[in-house]
Write an enzyme that holds these catalytic residues in place. Structure first.
Site, mmCIF file in Angstrom:
data_model
loop_
_atom_site.group_PDB
_atom_site.id
_atom_site.type_symbol
_atom_site.label_atom_id
_atom_site.label_comp_id
_atom_site.label_asym_id
_atom_site.label_seq_id
_atom_site.Cartn_x
_atom_site.Cartn_y
_atom_site.Cartn_z
ATOM 1 N N SER A 1 39.508 1.298 32.010
ATOM 2 C CA SER A 1 40.166 2.391 31.285
ATOM 3 C C SER A 1 39.433 3.692 31.573
ATOM 4 O O SER A 1 38.345 3.698 32.134
ATOM 5 C CB SER A 1 40.131 2.115 29.783
ATOM 6 O OG SER A 1 38.792 2.239 29.336
ATOM 7 N N LYS A 2 40.033 4.771 31.148
ATOM 8 C CA LYS A 2 39.434 6.100 31.347
ATOM 9 C C LYS A 2 38.024 6.121 30.725
ATOM 10 O O LYS A 2 37.086 6.657 31.296
ATOM 11 C CB LYS A 2 40.358 7.140 30.684
ATOM 12 C CG LYS A 2 39.861 8.545 30.759
ATOM 13 C CD LYS A 2 40.506 9.327 31.887
ATOM 14 C CE LYS A 2 39.864 10.697 31.991
ATOM 15 N NZ LYS A 2 40.055 11.391 33.214
ATOM 16 N N ARG A 3 37.905 5.522 29.570
ATOM 17 C CA ARG A 3 36.613 5.509 28.876
ATOM 18 C C ARG A 3 35.554 4.735 29.659
ATOM 19 O O ARG A 3 34.372 5.070 29.669
ATOM 20 C CB ARG A 3 36.803 4.911 27.484
ATOM 21 C CG ARG A 3 35.921 5.572 26.456
ATOM 22 C CD ARG A 3 36.180 5.017 25.065
ATOM 23 N NE ARG A 3 35.070 4.185 24.666
ATOM 24 C CZ ARG A 3 35.172 2.916 24.340
ATOM 25 N NH1 ARG A 3 36.335 2.302 24.388
ATOM 26 N NH2 ARG A 3 34.115 2.232 23.984
#
Ligand code: GLU
Length: 470
Positions: A255-257
């Protein structure tokens, strides 16, 4: 199909400009580039933009920029050109049409006029029955044909024989699927655009691609592609499906995180391209040794398909940061210095290069990303606010007097300050801590004598003075 080819190695990365190309996609690009370089072959970039509904403005430019930023510029591609172009699929529509007509004439493709409503109903029935959707060949039945001039798609007729479609994947080993599980997929859409399957196969053939290395999410497409190759009577390339790149826990998509950012974002955060290359190469590949950090020439020498792993790779940003620090430490300060343009604190602009080099020598050990440079070095360029409430501030005048006559070599500074600690009956650590705070404004900084030496006589005494009156 065997895994060796006598063909020159030509590989391609074939992204669709449907959004931000993040670091997981760049891993596929890098593996292709490494395999090309390992074999003295050619790395092609091809833009697969036939799904007009999913195009994202600016995505193509971001794809090109990411390759340049990572230092894996294609040998042939939309920007570079090349003998097999154009390299943007929407500029190749005539080629797909011609090839589709050939298959239509031979019976491998057939026309289908079914409405979206009819297909939806079929899909729902299949879903209720717990089955995968398969087109029922309605338009092949006598009497169901529409007008060839009316809008229609061209479907691929999955042949009854062979009963299984199999291949030797260079990563996954032998894989096969029963033909009866495959759907008569659409090859050419009503708008005249090919689907991914048709365009991908035609281009891999016409661009003389020897190896298709792509993420394993494309595995379900491969049997269809092999059947298309067979329908054209073309030799298929070698397929190598690369393991997925998952988040650090290894149980969900990146994910982006977790770090699913673009290469340009990583560079803006102060990572070196060579560190990103070494890190990305480790996402699904190792050479069987325990080596963790690879120069790019080492990657090129050591990269082979048989060492690409089957199991998903875990993306761990902390490891990337560690690796970046290691790579930065491997450079001599004079080698790293030219890479730091734009990263210094603004106040460094007027400092001579020799001074910056000396400062770099003191902090290089602690740098994990280039972006940390201002935080670690700003006090070398700007006087700190004189710290208030220093313990043993009454020692400051004597410290100043001691340093006044020093020649500011590290050895002389050390001798004089140790002697002063004796005279004051102070613990050296206590005295040195006070000086450090007075001249740097912080409690943690590089070694005291080196710092004083680099700051020099004038600046050091000015700061001591400010601290004792402050
Ligand atoms: N256009 C596909 C993508 O977006 C290409 C897959 C392949 O490499 O065949 O990844």
């Amino acid at each position: 199909m065997s895994n060796t080819t006598s063909q020159p190695v030509r590989v391609r990365f074939a992204p669709s400009p449907t959004g931000l190309l993040h670091i997981g996609g760049m891993r596929s690009a890098l593996f292709n580039w490494l395999w090309a370089r390992h074999n003295g072959g050619v790395f092609v970039l091809r833009l697969e933009d036939t799904d007009r509904t999913r195009l994202v403005e600016g995505a193509a430019e971001q794809i090109y920029a990411s390759h340049d930023a990572l230092g894996i510029t294609p040998d042939e591609g939309p920007v570079q050109g090349g003998a097999y172009g154009p390299y943007v699929q929407s500029e190749r529509l005539d080629l797909y049409r011609e090839h589709a007509d050939r298959l239509l004439a031979g019976g491998a493709l057939y026309r289908c006029w079914c409405t979206p409503e009819r297909l939806d109903a079929l899909r729902q029935t299949a879903q209720k029955a717990g089955q995968a959707f398969k087109y029922d060949r309605h338009c092949l039945q006598p009497g169901n044909q529409g007008d060839p001039a009316a809008p229609h798609v061209l479907r691929f007729m999955i042949p009854d024989a062979p009963a299984t479609v199999g291949w030797d994947d260079a990563v996954r080993g032998h894989l096969e699927v029963a033909s009866r599980e495959l759907d008569d997929f659409v090859a050419l859409k009503a708008d005249g655009f090919p689907t991914y399957h048709l365009a991908n196969v035609i281009d891999d053939h016409l661009m003389a691609i020897s190896h298709v290395m792509r993420a394993d999410e494309w595995l379900p497409s491969t049997p269809k592609h092999l059947l298309l190759f067979a329908a054209f009577a073309w030799e298929p390339p070698i397929y190598a499906h690369l393991p997925a790149v998952l988040g650090p826990t290894g149980n969900k998509k990146l994910s982006k995180r977790d770090g699913a950012k673009s290469v340009t974002e990583y560079l803006e955060e102060g990572y070196l391209p060579e560190a990103l290359r070494s890190f990305l190469a480790s996402l699904g590949w190792n050479d069987g040794s325990t080596q963790e950090v690879y120069t790019t020439p080492e990657l090129i020498t050591n990269f082979t398909l048989d060492r690409v792993q089957k199991s998903p790779a875990k993306f761990d940003q902390e490891r990337l940061m560690w690796l970046n620090g290691v790579m930065m430490r491997q450079y001599a300060p004079s080698e790293l210095l030219p890479r730091l343009e734009g990263w210094w604190p603004p106040a460094a602009a007027n400092a001579p290069a020799s001074y910056r080099l000396a400062v770099l020598g003191l902090v290089q050990e602690r740098l994990k990303t280039l972006a940390e440079l201002p935080e670690l070095t700003d006090f070398f360029f700007t006087d700190p606010t004189p710290p208030a409430g220093l313990e043993h501030a009454d020692w400051l005048p004597q410290i100043a007097a001691t340093l006044e006559s020093s020649n500011f070599t590290e050895a002389d500074l050390e001798t004089r300050l140790r002697a002063l600690a004796n005279t004051l009956d102070a613990k050296p650590g206590q005295l040195f801590g006070l000086i450090r705070q007075a001249i740097t404004g912080r409690t943690a900084a590089p070694g005291l004598f080196e710092t004083l030496h680099v700051l020099g006589h004038g600046v050091s005494l000015r700061r001591l003075q400010a601290a004792s009156t402050g």
